[in-house]
Design a protein around this motif. Structure first.
Motif, short mmCIF file in Angstrom:
data_model
loop_
_atom_site.label_atom_id
_atom_site.label_comp_id
_atom_site.label_asym_id
_atom_site.label_seq_id
_atom_site.Cartn_x
_atom_site.Cartn_y
_atom_site.Cartn_z
N MET A 155 0.83 -1.19 0.00
CA MET A 155 0.00 0.00 0.00
C MET A 155 0.87 1.25 0.00
O MET A 155 0.55 2.22 -0.69
CB MET A 155 -0.94 0.00 1.22
N GLU A 156 1.94 1.19 0.77
CA GLU A 156 2.84 2.35 0.82
C GLU A 156 3.46 2.62 -0.54
O GLU A 156 3.51 3.77 -0.99
CB GLU A 156 3.94 2.09 1.87
N GLN A 157 3.90 1.57 -1.22
CA GLN A 157 4.49 1.73 -2.54
C GLN A 157 3.45 2.25 -3.54
O GLN A 157 3.75 3.13 -4.36
CB GLN A 157 5.07 0.40 -3.04
N LEU A 158 2.24 1.73 -3.49
CA LEU A 158 1.16 2.19 -4.37
C LEU A 158 0.92 3.69 -4.15
O LEU A 158 0.83 4.45 -5.12
CB LEU A 158 -0.12 1.41 -4.10
N ARG A 159 0.84 4.09 -2.91
CA ARG A 159 0.59 5.51 -2.61
C ARG A 159 1.75 6.39 -3.06
O ARG A 159 1.52 7.50 -3.56
CB ARG A 159 0.31 5.67 -1.12
N ASN A 160 2.97 5.90 -2.90
CA ASN A 160 4.14 6.66 -3.38
C ASN A 160 4.09 6.82 -4.89
O ASN A 160 4.35 7.90 -5.42
CB ASN A 160 5.44 5.99 -2.95
N ASP A 161 3.75 5.73 -5.60
CA ASP A 161 3.67 5.78 -7.06
C ASP A 161 2.60 6.75 -7.52
O ASP A 161 2.78 7.51 -8.48
CB ASP A 161 3.40 4.39 -7.64
N LEU A 162 1.45 6.74 -6.84
CA LEU A 162 0.35 7.62 -7.23
C LEU A 162 0.65 9.08 -6.87
O LEU A 162 0.18 9.99 -7.56
CB LEU A 162 -0.96 7.17 -6.60
N SER A 163 1.42 9.31 -5.81
CA SER A 163 1.82 10.69 -5.47
C SER A 163 2.78 11.23 -6.50
O SER A 163 2.71 12.39 -6.89
CB SER A 163 2.47 10.73 -4.08
N ALA A 164 3.71 10.36 -6.96
CA ALA A 164 4.70 10.79 -7.95
C ALA A 164 4.08 10.97 -9.33
O ALA A 164 4.50 11.83 -10.11
CB ALA A 164 5.83 9.76 -8.03
N ASN A 165 3.08 10.16 -9.64
CA ASN A 165 2.44 10.20 -10.95
C ASN A 165 0.92 10.10 -10.77
O ASN A 165 0.33 9.06 -11.01
CB ASN A 165 2.97 9.05 -11.81
N PRO A 166 0.27 11.20 -10.33
CA PRO A 166 -1.18 11.13 -10.05
C PRO A 166 -2.01 10.85 -11.29
O PRO A 166 -1.68 11.31 -12.38
CB PRO A 166 -1.50 12.52 -9.48
N PRO A 167 -3.09 10.05 -11.12
CA PRO A 167 -3.96 9.74 -12.26
C PRO A 167 -4.74 10.97 -12.70
O PRO A 167 -5.00 11.88 -11.91
CB PRO A 167 -4.90 8.66 -11.73
N LEU A 168 -5.09 10.98 -13.98
CA LEU A 168 -5.89 12.08 -14.52
C LEU A 168 -7.34 11.91 -14.11
O LEU A 168 -7.94 10.86 -14.35
CB LEU A 168 -5.79 12.11 -16.04
N PRO A 169 -7.94 12.92 -13.47
CA PRO A 169 -9.34 12.82 -13.08
C PRO A 169 -10.24 12.61 -14.30
O PRO A 169 -10.06 13.24 -15.33
CB PRO A 169 -9.63 14.17 -12.42
N GLY A 170 -11.19 11.69 -14.17
CA GLY A 170 -12.16 11.44 -15.23
C GLY A 170 -11.65 10.60 -16.39
O GLY A 170 -12.37 10.39 -17.36
N SER A 171 -10.41 10.11 -16.30
CA SER A 171 -9.86 9.34 -17.42
C SER A 171 -10.17 7.85 -17.34
O SER A 171 -9.89 7.11 -18.26
CB SER A 171 -8.34 9.52 -17.49
N PHE A 172 -10.76 7.41 -16.25
CA PHE A 172 -11.04 5.99 -16.05
C PHE A 172 -12.47 5.67 -16.47
O PHE A 172 -13.42 6.31 -16.04
CB PHE A 172 -10.83 5.61 -14.58
N ASN A 173 -12.62 4.67 -17.32
CA ASN A 173 -13.94 4.22 -17.77
C ASN A 173 -14.33 3.00 -16.93
O ASN A 173 -13.89 1.89 -17.19
CB ASN A 173 -13.92 3.88 -19.27
N ALA A 174 -15.16 3.23 -15.93
CA ALA A 174 -15.53 2.17 -15.00
C ALA A 174 -16.51 1.19 -15.63
O ALA A 174 -17.48 1.59 -16.27
CB ALA A 174 -16.14 2.77 -13.75
N THR A 175 -16.22 -0.10 -15.45
CA THR A 175 -17.13 -1.16 -15.86
C THR A 175 -17.21 -2.17 -14.72
O THR A 175 -16.33 -2.22 -13.86
CB THR A 175 -16.62 -1.89 -17.12
N ARG A 176 -18.26 -2.97 -14.73
CA ARG A 176 -18.42 -3.98 -13.67
C ARG A 176 -17.23 -4.93 -13.70
O ARG A 176 -16.84 -5.44 -14.75
CB ARG A 176 -19.72 -4.75 -13.91
N GLY A 177 -16.62 -5.15 -12.52
CA GLY A 177 -15.49 -6.05 -12.41
C GLY A 177 -14.14 -5.39 -12.62
O GLY A 177 -13.10 -6.01 -12.42
N ALA A 178 -14.13 -4.11 -13.00
CA ALA A 178 -12.87 -3.41 -13.25
C ALA A 178 -12.13 -3.15 -11.95
O ALA A 178 -12.73 -2.86 -10.91
CB ALA A 178 -13.14 -2.10 -13.97
N LEU A 179 -10.80 -3.22 -12.01
CA LEU A 179 -9.94 -2.88 -10.88
C LEU A 179 -9.58 -1.41 -11.00
O LEU A 179 -9.31 -0.91 -12.09
CB LEU A 179 -8.69 -3.74 -10.87
#
Length: 197
Positions: free
Chosen positions: A1-25
């Protein structure tokens, strides 16, 4: 979890760029402001029902709060596993169900438990839970408190466990506790008083 959070802090995802579907991670920020992995269970309008893969809790969130899970974290297995209590039938009555849930939480929260896998049905694991200190069987206690019924499974391997649970049910009925406070709740009761057949 710590590594995931570090990666996302260094390279934050673009808001609204994710197309959610059932079963998606995906990833999203929880109320504590930290990122967590989640799986989309279903979508209703502009809301998503998500399961936090590493903790087991669920939440309904806006679709806009979901972001793509970085590729390196997709193949890591969920840290939370779903289990069901073996040989038990929860009460039909909502009040007894709340009491059963409260007792279960009291018996498991913050405690070390021993888990024994008893059987599987359609990919779901059914287990018994024991308190590691005094070896109290959580399911037996719920049944003895009159907050659950026994699922009398026919598997010979479960006969000892089912026997213990039936004994606990007998105690609850004799002591008239929980759902047995007015006697046998499984006999024919008048539907005009709200009892289900």
């Amino acid at each position: 979890m710590e590594q995931l959070r570090n990666d996302l802090s260094a390279n934050p995802p673009l808001p609204g760029s994710f197309n959610a579907t059932r079963g998606a991670l995906c990833v999203l920020k929880f109320t504590d402001g930290l990122w967590y992995r989640a799986k989309v269970e279903r979508i209703e309008g502009k809301k998503a029902h998500v399961l936090y893969m590493d903790y087991g809790n669920k939440q309904v969130v806006p679709l806009s709060s979901l972001s793509a899970l970085p590729a390196g974290y997709r193949n890591q297995p969920p840290q939370a596993q779903e289990y069901f209590l073996a040989c038990i039938i929860p009460p039909d009555d909502e009040d007894w169900l709340k009491d059963a849930f409260a007792l279960f939480c009291q018996e498991v929260m913050g405690k070390t438990l021993l888990l024994n896998a008893e059987y599987r049905i359609t990919g779901q694991s059914y287990v018994s839970l024991l308190n590691s200190e005094d070896k109290t069987d959580i399911t037996r206690k719920m049944i003895a408190e009159g907050l659950a019924r026994v699922d009398k499974r026919k598997d010979r391997r479960l006969s000892k466990l089912v026997g213990e649970y039936c004994s606990a049910k007998g105690e609850a009925r004799k002591n008239r506790v929980g759902m047995w406070v007015y006697g046998d709740s499984t006999s024919d009761m008048a539907t005009e008083f709200g009892f289900k057949k």
